[in-house]
Design a protein around this motif. Structure first.
Motif, mmCIF file in Angstrom:
data_model
loop_
_atom_site.group_PDB
_atom_site.id
_atom_site.type_symbol
_atom_site.label_atom_id
_atom_site.label_comp_id
_atom_site.label_asym_id
_atom_site.label_seq_id
_atom_site.Cartn_x
_atom_site.Cartn_y
_atom_site.Cartn_z
ATOM 1 N N LEU A 63 41.844 41.890 16.863
ATOM 2 C CA LEU A 63 40.460 41.545 16.570
ATOM 3 C C LEU A 63 39.890 40.850 17.797
ATOM 4 O O LEU A 63 40.304 39.745 18.139
ATOM 5 C CB LEU A 63 40.382 40.634 15.345
ATOM 6 N N ALA A 64 38.966 41.519 18.467
ATOM 7 C CA ALA A 64 38.353 40.963 19.675
ATOM 8 C C ALA A 64 36.963 40.460 19.337
ATOM 9 O O ALA A 64 36.222 41.104 18.584
ATOM 10 C CB ALA A 64 38.282 42.030 20.763
ATOM 11 N N ILE A 65 36.612 39.298 19.886
ATOM 12 C CA ILE A 65 35.302 38.697 19.660
ATOM 13 C C ILE A 65 34.696 38.411 21.029
ATOM 14 O O ILE A 65 35.289 37.707 21.841
ATOM 15 C CB ILE A 65 35.418 37.388 18.849
ATOM 16 N N ASP A 66 33.492 38.967 21.281
ATOM 17 C CA ASP A 66 32.862 38.735 22.583
ATOM 18 C C ASP A 66 32.013 37.458 22.541
ATOM 19 O O ASP A 66 31.939 36.772 21.518
ATOM 20 C CB ASP A 66 32.063 39.952 23.042
ATOM 21 N N ALA A 67 31.371 37.152 23.646
ATOM 22 C CA ALA A 67 30.627 35.895 23.777
ATOM 23 C C ALA A 67 29.442 35.818 22.823
ATOM 24 O O ALA A 67 29.004 34.724 22.449
ATOM 25 C CB ALA A 67 30.157 35.713 25.214
ATOM 26 N N GLU A 68 28.893 36.969 22.415
ATOM 27 C CA GLU A 68 27.757 36.972 21.487
ATOM 28 C C GLU A 68 28.194 36.971 20.029
ATOM 29 O O GLU A 68 27.364 36.948 19.132
ATOM 30 C CB GLU A 68 26.852 38.187 21.746
ATOM 31 N N GLY A 69 29.487 37.045 19.772
ATOM 32 C CA GLY A 69 29.991 37.027 18.402
ATOM 33 C C GLY A 69 30.210 38.409 17.817
ATOM 34 O O GLY A 69 30.531 38.526 16.636
ATOM 35 N N ARG A 70 30.042 39.461 18.604
ATOM 36 C CA ARG A 70 30.323 40.813 18.100
ATOM 37 C C ARG A 70 31.834 40.971 17.975
ATOM 38 O O ARG A 70 32.588 40.523 18.830
ATOM 39 C CB ARG A 70 29.747 41.859 19.047
ATOM 40 N N MET A 71 32.254 41.635 16.909
ATOM 41 C CA MET A 71 33.683 41.773 16.637
ATOM 42 C C MET A 71 34.113 43.227 16.737
ATOM 43 O O MET A 71 33.392 44.131 16.321
ATOM 44 C CB MET A 71 34.015 41.210 15.265
ATOM 45 N N PHE A 72 35.320 43.403 17.287
ATOM 46 C CA PHE A 72 35.904 44.720 17.470
ATOM 47 C C PHE A 72 37.308 44.689 16.885
ATOM 48 O O PHE A 72 38.120 43.864 17.276
ATOM 49 C CB PHE A 72 35.977 45.076 18.959
#
Length: 142
Positions: A63-72
């Motif tokens: 589960l990856a979370i980018d700086a804007e809070g989008r999750m992958f």
């Protein structure tokens, strides 16, 4: 006139009241202390080592979370970052396999509540093998 010197009595310190005060303070601090409840989710922190990784890795969820809070989830972007969305995506991908390891990779600038939400959802679903990915940093750099 009597010139015989009197015998001086040794001064005596009564320790009873001091011990009573110490016990009262001890009881006061024991009663007024608040205890923090620890979460039931156990976290396996990653260990950094110079050894090679095994060539065959078991199936895992990332589960990856980018700086804007989008999750992958395993490189597929989730529709949004609500707990219900994360829960349904994890449940669909994992099926009944709650023993699968989950790795959370969050950007250094990700707001803390996105990571906490992801950890909370994994704990509610019954996953027990959770890791938080980090980068190895050399201490020799200035």
């Amino acid at each position: 006139m009597q010139l015989n010197p009197r015998k001086e009595e040794e001064p005596e310190i009564n320790m009873t009241s001091l011990i009573d005060v110490v016990f009262l303070l001890l009881i006061f601090f024991m009663v007024s202390t608040t205890f923090e409840r620890q979460a039931a989710l156990k976290i396996d922190l990653p260990e950094a080592s110079a050894q090679e990784e095994p060539t065959e890795q078991p199936r895992q969820l990332e589960l990856a979370i980018d700086a804007e809070g989008r999750m992958f989830l395993n490189d597929a972007q989730l529709v949004d970052n609500r707990p219900a969305t994360i829960r349904s995506a994890l449940a669909e991908l994992a099926g009944e396999g709650r023993e699968l390891p989950i790795i959370i990779r969050a950007d250094a600038q990700t707001p803390h509540h996105f990571v906490v939400t992801a950890m909370d959802v994994t704990g509610q679903l019954g996953f027990t093998r959770l890791s938080i990915a980090t980068e190895r940093v050399d201490d020799a750099q200035p």
